[in-house]
Design an enzyme around this catalytic site. Structure first.
Site, mmCIF file in Angstrom:
data_model
loop_
_atom_site.group_PDB
_atom_site.id
_atom_site.type_symbol
_atom_site.label_atom_id
_atom_site.label_comp_id
_atom_site.label_asym_id
_atom_site.label_seq_id
_atom_site.Cartn_x
_atom_site.Cartn_y
_atom_site.Cartn_z
ATOM 1 C CB THR A 125 -0.910 0.027 1.255
ATOM 2 O OG1 THR A 125 -1.415 1.355 1.437
ATOM 3 C CG2 THR A 125 -0.166 -0.348 2.536
ATOM 4 C CD GLU A 127 -1.597 4.939 5.797
ATOM 5 O OE1 GLU A 127 -2.212 5.565 4.920
ATOM 6 O OE2 GLU A 127 -1.443 5.376 6.959
ATOM 7 C CE1 TYR A 149 -3.854 -1.764 6.059
ATOM 8 C CE2 TYR A 149 -2.969 0.338 5.315
ATOM 9 C CZ TYR A 149 -3.529 -0.899 5.037
ATOM 10 O OH TYR A 149 -3.763 -1.254 3.729
ATOM 11 C CE LYS A 153 -2.042 -4.148 3.857
ATOM 12 N NZ LYS A 153 -2.370 -5.302 3.009
HETATM 13 P P1 NAP Z 1 -11.326 -4.718 2.698
HETATM 14 O O1 NAP Z 1 -12.560 -4.398 1.896
HETATM 15 O O2 NAP Z 1 -11.216 -4.204 4.093
HETATM 16 O O3 NAP Z 1 -11.192 -6.327 2.718
HETATM 17 C C1 NAP Z 1 -10.352 -6.984 3.615
HETATM 18 C C2 NAP Z 1 -10.622 -8.472 3.543
HETATM 19 O O4 NAP Z 1 -9.775 -9.158 4.481
HETATM 20 C C3 NAP Z 1 -12.061 -8.889 3.897
HETATM 21 O O5 NAP Z 1 -12.476 -9.923 3.056
HETATM 22 C C4 NAP Z 1 -11.911 -9.412 5.327
HETATM 23 O O6 NAP Z 1 -12.900 -10.353 5.685
HETATM 24 C C5 NAP Z 1 -10.565 -10.097 5.202
HETATM 25 N N1 NAP Z 1 -9.953 -10.394 6.493
HETATM 26 C C6 NAP Z 1 -9.799 -9.569 7.560
HETATM 27 N N2 NAP Z 1 -9.184 -10.208 8.567
HETATM 28 C C7 NAP Z 1 -8.955 -11.478 8.125
HETATM 29 C C8 NAP Z 1 -8.352 -12.612 8.702
HETATM 30 N N3 NAP Z 1 -7.850 -12.581 9.948
HETATM 31 N N4 NAP Z 1 -8.258 -13.750 7.968
HETATM 32 C C9 NAP Z 1 -8.769 -13.801 6.721
HETATM 33 N N5 NAP Z 1 -9.364 -12.761 6.120
HETATM 34 C C10 NAP Z 1 -9.456 -11.605 6.809
HETATM 35 O O7 NAP Z 1 -10.030 -4.235 1.924
HETATM 36 P P2 NAP Z 1 -9.843 -3.888 0.367
HETATM 37 O O8 NAP Z 1 -10.091 -2.430 0.168
HETATM 38 O O9 NAP Z 1 -10.542 -4.879 -0.461
HETATM 39 O O10 NAP Z 1 -8.264 -4.072 0.216
HETATM 40 C C11 NAP Z 1 -7.714 -5.341 -0.115
HETATM 41 C C12 NAP Z 1 -6.280 -5.395 0.340
HETATM 42 O O11 NAP Z 1 -5.536 -4.363 -0.301
HETATM 43 C C13 NAP Z 1 -6.075 -5.171 1.828
HETATM 44 O O12 NAP Z 1 -4.974 -5.954 2.221
HETATM 45 C C14 NAP Z 1 -5.735 -3.697 1.936
HETATM 46 O O13 NAP Z 1 -4.984 -3.452 3.094
HETATM 47 C C15 NAP Z 1 -4.932 -3.506 0.663
HETATM 48 N N6 NAP Z 1 -4.960 -2.172 0.082
HETATM 49 C C16 NAP Z 1 -6.142 -1.562 -0.154
HETATM 50 C C17 NAP Z 1 -6.152 -0.309 -0.761
HETATM 51 C C18 NAP Z 1 -7.435 0.409 -1.053
HETATM 52 O O14 NAP Z 1 -7.383 1.622 -1.305
HETATM 53 N N7 NAP Z 1 -8.567 -0.279 -1.091
HETATM 54 C C19 NAP Z 1 -4.933 0.308 -1.128
HETATM 55 C C20 NAP Z 1 -3.739 -0.381 -0.885
HETATM 56 C C21 NAP Z 1 -3.769 -1.631 -0.293
HETATM 57 P P3 NAP Z 1 -14.272 -9.863 6.427
HETATM 58 O O15 NAP Z 1 -14.998 -9.066 5.403
HETATM 59 O O16 NAP Z 1 -14.946 -11.114 6.805
HETATM 60 O O17 NAP Z 1 -13.810 -9.053 7.604
HETATM 61 N N1 GDD Z 2 -12.160 7.397 6.949
HETATM 62 C C1 GDD Z 2 -12.246 8.722 7.115
HETATM 63 N N2 GDD Z 2 -13.332 9.254 7.724
HETATM 64 N N3 GDD Z 2 -11.237 9.497 6.634
HETATM 65 C C2 GDD Z 2 -11.356 10.836 6.773
HETATM 66 C C3 GDD Z 2 -12.462 11.436 7.391
HETATM 67 C C4 GDD Z 2 -13.498 10.606 7.902
HETATM 68 O O1 GDD Z 2 -14.494 11.056 8.469
HETATM 69 N N4 GDD Z 2 -12.275 12.784 7.348
HETATM 70 C C5 GDD Z 2 -11.106 13.012 6.750
HETATM 71 N N5 GDD Z 2 -10.543 11.835 6.408
HETATM 72 C C6 GDD Z 2 -9.225 11.670 5.762
HETATM 73 C C7 GDD Z 2 -8.294 10.745 6.519
HETATM 74 O O2 GDD Z 2 -7.729 11.416 7.656
HETATM 75 C C8 GDD Z 2 -7.305 10.418 5.426
HETATM 76 O O3 GDD Z 2 -6.328 11.437 5.339
HETATM 77 C C9 GDD Z 2 -8.141 10.437 4.148
HETATM 78 O O4 GDD Z 2 -9.392 11.066 4.506
HETATM 79 C C10 GDD Z 2 -8.428 9.051 3.566
HETATM 80 O O5 GDD Z 2 -8.917 8.218 4.596
HETATM 81 P P1 GDD Z 2 -9.493 6.747 4.271
HETATM 82 O O6 GDD Z 2 -10.530 6.812 3.225
HETATM 83 O O7 GDD Z 2 -9.856 6.123 5.580
HETATM 84 O O8 GDD Z 2 -8.249 6.018 3.574
HETATM 85 P P2 GDD Z 2 -6.707 5.910 3.973
HETATM 86 O O9 GDD Z 2 -5.939 6.705 2.966
HETATM 87 O O10 GDD Z 2 -6.477 6.195 5.399
HETATM 88 O O11 GDD Z 2 -6.447 4.355 3.768
HETATM 89 C C11 GDD Z 2 -6.933 3.672 2.600
HETATM 90 O O12 GDD Z 2 -5.964 3.743 1.572
HETATM 91 C C12 GDD Z 2 -4.720 3.073 1.851
HETATM 92 C C13 GDD Z 2 -3.829 3.289 0.629
HETATM 93 O O13 GDD Z 2 -3.154 4.504 0.745
HETATM 94 C C14 GDD Z 2 -7.223 2.230 3.010
HETATM 95 O O14 GDD Z 2 -7.885 1.582 1.953
HETATM 96 C C15 GDD Z 2 -5.955 1.454 3.314
HETATM 97 O O15 GDD Z 2 -6.271 0.074 3.521
HETATM 98 C C16 GDD Z 2 -5.026 1.600 2.099
HETATM 99 O O16 GDD Z 2 -3.834 0.893 2.331
#
Ligand code: NAP
Ligand code: GDD
Length: 326
Positions: A125, A127, A149, A153
């Protein structure tokens, strides 16, 4: 027929990746963690739940991963499972380390024991860049995580590199910047905003409470990003890739775009609430996806405006449907 095992299949990316691989003709297996409530809504939304072979397991339980690898006989393993919400990682830092960090070693060990020929994808990520060391982040930019987190990661990222170098496992790490969709969890800021837009428009909510709206993110569409995961595993050599749009936008401007979709002014509804501020913030993320473009021929296809419009439309339908049922 190729076989893929996806951990985190019930999450946003897991659902889109499963759909993508089914369309490619793969047999898809998914690790499903035991939950007391239904976790299959995303797979049902995409109408693919009947086409997936679910295997109960948890990334903190290596025996369940060994079992999943044996049952699936997977050619490709995508590790998407994580405690992925940055905000919660301060409340549950140990769990986040165990699932999001050590979980990666569990699955790599299971691969080493059961089938070291399997190709592996790790969901790293942006992050990890945290307190950014370069204005545009690429694969060579030093990391400086700012949350438990991000730290977990970073461990997952380096253990992936280490297993690649130590055991010649075809292990790739995708450093993905934020990606969103109608299947995004409601706690993440884009979905929180589009859900609020839909509720405000339909008279179900009057304000939207947010934290730091000056933070900037490089937001893309999850449906585009899962293709990049697959492409990494089709390469002869495993590697690390930044996947991003190359554009960054403030939370404030993202709100403006989302409220504009229904003809509302975001300034009339947003209330800043210190409850949503984080102990340490990642102020800005901006990715340089040049390597992915050159080696994988991948680029983001969906603009932030298109993404917000897609999410607002889906939430409007969802809120209207819920209203009819109650
Ligand atoms: P998400 O919607 O939060 O999905 C996370 C998944 O992990 C869910 O299926 C959850 O299952 C499962 N999980 C949680 N704890 C577990 C455990 N102990 N054993 C097995 N499965 C478990 O995340 P996402 O947005 O799809 O992201 C997918 C991956 O990419 C994550 O690793 C995230 O950190 C990474 N990532 C995401 C982003 C982004 O912007 N979306 C960016 C960079 C990296 P339940 O639903 O049952 O809890
Ligand atoms: N969630 C949330 N809720 N974020 C807020 C809010 C609020 O009410 N107000 C402001 N923010 C700001 C957070 O402080 C952050 O700077 C930004 O919005 C994005 O927050 P999130 O959408 O929670 O995402 P993230 O960037 O912290 O993390 C996501 O992206 C990562 C990749 O850079 C997640 O998907 C991580 O799993 C992923 O790795």
């Amino acid at each position: 027929m190729k076989k893929a095992l996806i951990t985190g299949i019930t999450g946003q990316d897991g659902a889109y990746l499963a759909q993508f691989l089914i369309e490619k003709g793969y047999a898809v297996y998914g690790l499903q963690a035991r939950r007391s409530t239904d976790s299959l809504w995303r797979l049902q939304f995409l109408e693919i739940n009947d086409e997936i072979n679910l295997i109960e397991g948890d990334v903190t339980d290596m025996s369940s991963l060994i079992r999943a690898l044996k049952i699936s006989d997977a050619d490709e393993v995508y590790n998407l499972a994580a405690q992925s919400f940055v905000g919660s990682s301060w409340d549950q830092p140990v769990l986040t380390a165990q699932v999001t960090g050590v979980g990666v070693t569990n699955i790599l060990e299971a691969i080493r024991l059961v089938n070291p020929e399997a190709k592996f994808y790790q969901a790293s990520t942006s992050e990890m860049f945290g307190y950014i060391q370069k204005s545009k982040q690429d694969e060579l930019t030093p990391f400086y995580p700012r949350s438990p987190y991000g730290v977990a990661k970073l461990y997952g990222h380096w253990i992936t590199v280490n297993y690649r170098e130590s055991f010649k496992i075809h292990a790739s790490s995708g450093i993905l910047f934020n990606h969103e969709s109608p299947l995004r969890g409601i706690e993440f800021v884009t979905r929180k905003v589009t859900d609020a837009v839909a509720r405000i428009k339909q008279g179900k909510q009057t304000e939207l409470r947010l934290g730091n709206i000056d933070a900037k993110r490089d937001w893309g569409f999850a449906g585009d990003y899962v293709e990049a995961m697959w492409l990494m595993l089709q390469q002869d050599q495993p590697d690390d890739y930044v996947i991003a749009t190359g554009q960054t936008t403030t939370v404030r401007d993202m709100c403006q775009i989302a409220f504009n979709c229904v003809g509302l002014n975001y300034e009339d509804y947003i209330v800043i609430d210190s409850k949503y501020y984080r102990p340490a913030e990642v102020d800005i993320l901006l990715g340089d996806p040049s390597k992915a473009k050159k080696n994988l021929e991948w680029e983001a296809k969906t603009s932030l405006k298109e993404l917000m419009s897609m999410m607002v439309e889906a939430d409007i339908k969802r809120v209207a449907y819920e209203s009819k049922r109650t």
